[in-house]
Design a protein around this motif. Structure first.
Motif, PDB file in Angstrom:
ATOM      1  N   PHE A  22       0.835  -1.199   0.000  1.00 13.28           N
ATOM      2  CA  PHE A  22       0.000   0.000   0.000  1.00 13.28           C
ATOM      3  C   PHE A  22       0.870   1.249   0.000  1.00 13.28           C
ATOM      4  O   PHE A  22       0.632   2.184  -0.772  1.00 13.28           O
ATOM      5  N   VAL A  23       1.876   1.265   0.839  1.00 11.79           N
ATOM      6  CA  VAL A  23       2.783   2.419   0.916  1.00 11.79           C
ATOM      7  C   VAL A  23       3.455   2.648  -0.435  1.00 11.79           C
ATOM      8  O   VAL A  23       3.549   3.783  -0.910  1.00 11.79           O
ATOM      9  N   GLN A  24       3.883   1.583  -1.084  1.00 12.03           N
ATOM     10  CA  GLN A  24       4.512   1.719  -2.402  1.00 12.03           C
ATOM     11  C   GLN A  24       3.538   2.300  -3.420  1.00 12.03           C
ATOM     12  O   GLN A  24       3.921   3.131  -4.252  1.00 12.03           O
ATOM     13  N   GLY A  25       2.279   1.884  -3.339  1.00 13.47           N
ATOM     14  CA  GLY A  25       1.270   2.450  -4.231  1.00 13.47           C
ATOM     15  C   GLY A  25       1.076   3.936  -4.003  1.00 13.47           C
ATOM     16  O   GLY A  25       0.981   4.717  -4.958  1.00 13.47           O
ATOM     17  N   VAL A  26       1.045   4.348  -2.751  1.00 13.16           N
ATOM     18  CA  VAL A  26       0.887   5.768  -2.431  1.00 13.16           C
ATOM     19  C   VAL A  26       2.141   6.548  -2.842  1.00 13.16           C
ATOM     20  O   VAL A  26       2.042   7.686  -3.305  1.00 13.16           O
ATOM     21  N   GLN A  27       3.303   5.940  -2.725  1.00 11.70           N
ATOM     22  CA  GLN A  27       4.527   6.584  -3.207  1.00 11.70           C
ATOM     23  C   GLN A  27       4.458   6.823  -4.716  1.00 11.70           C
ATOM     24  O   GLN A  27       4.919   7.856  -5.210  1.00 11.70           O
ATOM     25  N   GLU A  28       3.876   5.881  -5.424  1.00 14.58           N
ATOM     26  CA  GLU A  28       3.718   6.049  -6.885  1.00 14.58           C
ATOM     27  C   GLU A  28       2.738   7.180  -7.188  1.00 14.58           C
ATOM     28  O   GLU A  28       2.962   7.969  -8.111  1.00 14.58           O
ATOM     29  N   VAL A  29       1.674   7.282  -6.419  1.00 18.11           N
ATOM     30  CA  VAL A  29       0.735   8.389  -6.578  1.00 18.11           C
ATOM     31  C   VAL A  29       1.476   9.716  -6.375  1.00 18.11           C
ATOM     32  O   VAL A  29       1.322  10.655  -7.160  1.00 18.11           O
ATOM     33  N   ALA A  30       2.302   9.783  -5.351  1.00 18.09           N
ATOM     34  CA  ALA A  30       3.074  11.004  -5.069  1.00 18.09           C
ATOM     35  C   ALA A  30       4.065  11.297  -6.199  1.00 18.09           C
ATOM     36  O   ALA A  30       4.235  12.451  -6.589  1.00 18.09           O
ATOM     37  N   ARG A  31       4.686  10.252  -6.704  1.00 17.97           N
ATOM     38  CA  ARG A  31       5.650  10.432  -7.804  1.00 17.97           C
ATOM     39  C   ARG A  31       4.966  11.072  -9.014  1.00 17.97           C
ATOM     40  O   ARG A  31       5.565  11.869  -9.728  1.00 17.97           O
ATOM     41  N   ARG A  32       3.710  10.757  -9.192  1.00 17.78           N
ATOM     42  CA  ARG A  32       2.945  11.315 -10.316  1.00 17.78           C
ATOM     43  C   ARG A  32       2.337  12.682  -9.981  1.00 17.78           C
ATOM     44  O   ARG A  32       1.545  13.225 -10.751  1.00 17.78           O
ATOM     45  N   ARG A  33       2.688  13.181  -8.787  1.00 18.09           N
ATOM     46  CA  ARG A  33       2.241  14.506  -8.334  1.00 18.09           C
ATOM     47  C   ARG A  33       0.718  14.619  -8.227  1.00 18.09           C
ATOM     48  O   ARG A  33       0.128  15.661  -8.529  1.00 18.09           O
ATOM     49  N   VAL A  59       5.519   8.582   3.577  1.00 19.79           N
ATOM     50  CA  VAL A  59       5.438   9.176   2.243  1.00 19.79           C
ATOM     51  C   VAL A  59       5.445  10.706   2.376  1.00 19.79           C
ATOM     52  O   VAL A  59       4.466  11.382   2.074  1.00 19.79           O
ATOM     53  N   PRO A  60       6.560  11.254   2.846  1.00 20.90           N
ATOM     54  CA  PRO A  60       6.610  12.705   3.084  1.00 20.90           C
ATOM     55  C   PRO A  60       6.499  13.533   1.806  1.00 20.90           C
ATOM     56  O   PRO A  60       6.155  14.715   1.868  1.00 20.90           O
ATOM     57  N   GLU A  61       6.765  12.924   0.668  1.00 19.51           N
ATOM     58  CA  GLU A  61       6.681  13.640  -0.603  1.00 19.51           C
ATOM     59  C   GLU A  61       5.241  13.712  -1.129  1.00 19.51           C
ATOM     60  O   GLU A  61       4.969  14.407  -2.103  1.00 19.51           O
ATOM     61  N   GLY A  62       4.333  13.020  -0.487  1.00 21.35           N
ATOM     62  CA  GLY A  62       2.947  12.982  -0.940  1.00 21.35           C
ATOM     63  C   GLY A  62       2.131  14.159  -0.445  1.00 21.35           C
ATOM     64  O   GLY A  62       2.507  14.868   0.487  1.00 21.35           O
ATOM     65  N   VAL A  63       0.999  14.358  -1.094  1.00 27.86           N
ATOM     66  CA  VAL A  63      -0.001  15.327  -0.658  1.00 27.86           C
ATOM     67  C   VAL A  63      -1.227  14.513  -0.272  1.00 27.86           C
ATOM     68  O   VAL A  63      -1.711  13.698  -1.065  1.00 27.86           O
ATOM     69  N   PHE A  64      -1.720  14.731   0.935  1.00 24.72           N
ATOM     70  CA  PHE A  64      -2.823  13.937   1.475  1.00 24.72           C
ATOM     71  C   PHE A  64      -4.023  14.823   1.781  1.00 24.72           C
ATOM     72  O   PHE A  64      -3.869  15.931   2.288  1.00 24.72           O
TER      73      PHE A  64
END
Length: 106
Positions: A22-33, A59-64
């Motif tokens: 799940f974390v990896q999936g959210v990291q991918e979402v963040a990577r796609r901005r 996932v500190p690079e993500g926006v939640f």
């Protein structure tokens, strides 16, 4: 165009949002901005609050975006634990909150 991603966490088992997959999936979402919407039931499932805080840390690079203010137990007027969660989540500059749907919990 896709504007964000929402995955309902509220009906899943404790620890779901902390799983590596799940974390990896959210990291991918963040990577796609793209923002990631957090759909939990803080009032009925307080363990999900800890899961969300851990996800945001990982996932500190993500926006939640916390949907429906995390669905506190409005009808039961139980806000103490939810308030601790919201206070902790507010410490992250990459987290936002939507209030839509909050009245459905009343």
């Amino acid at each position: 165009a896709v504007k964000g991603v929402r995955r309902l966490i509220q009906g899943r088992e404790a620890g779901f949002a902390r799983s590596d997959a799940f974390v990896q999936g959210v990291q991918e979402v963040a990577r796609r901005r793209l923002p990631f919407e957090l759909c939990i039931r803080a009032g009925a499932r307080p363990e999900q609050c800890d899961d969300v805080l851990e996800l945001v840390r990982r996932v500190p690079e993500g926006v939640f975006i916390l949907d429906h203010v995390g669905k506190p137990n409005v009808a039961g007027k139980e806000f103490e634990e939810w308030a601790k969660f919201i206070t902790a989540l507010a410490q992250f500059p990459n987290c936002y909150c939507k209030i839509s749907g909050l009245v459905t919990e009343a």
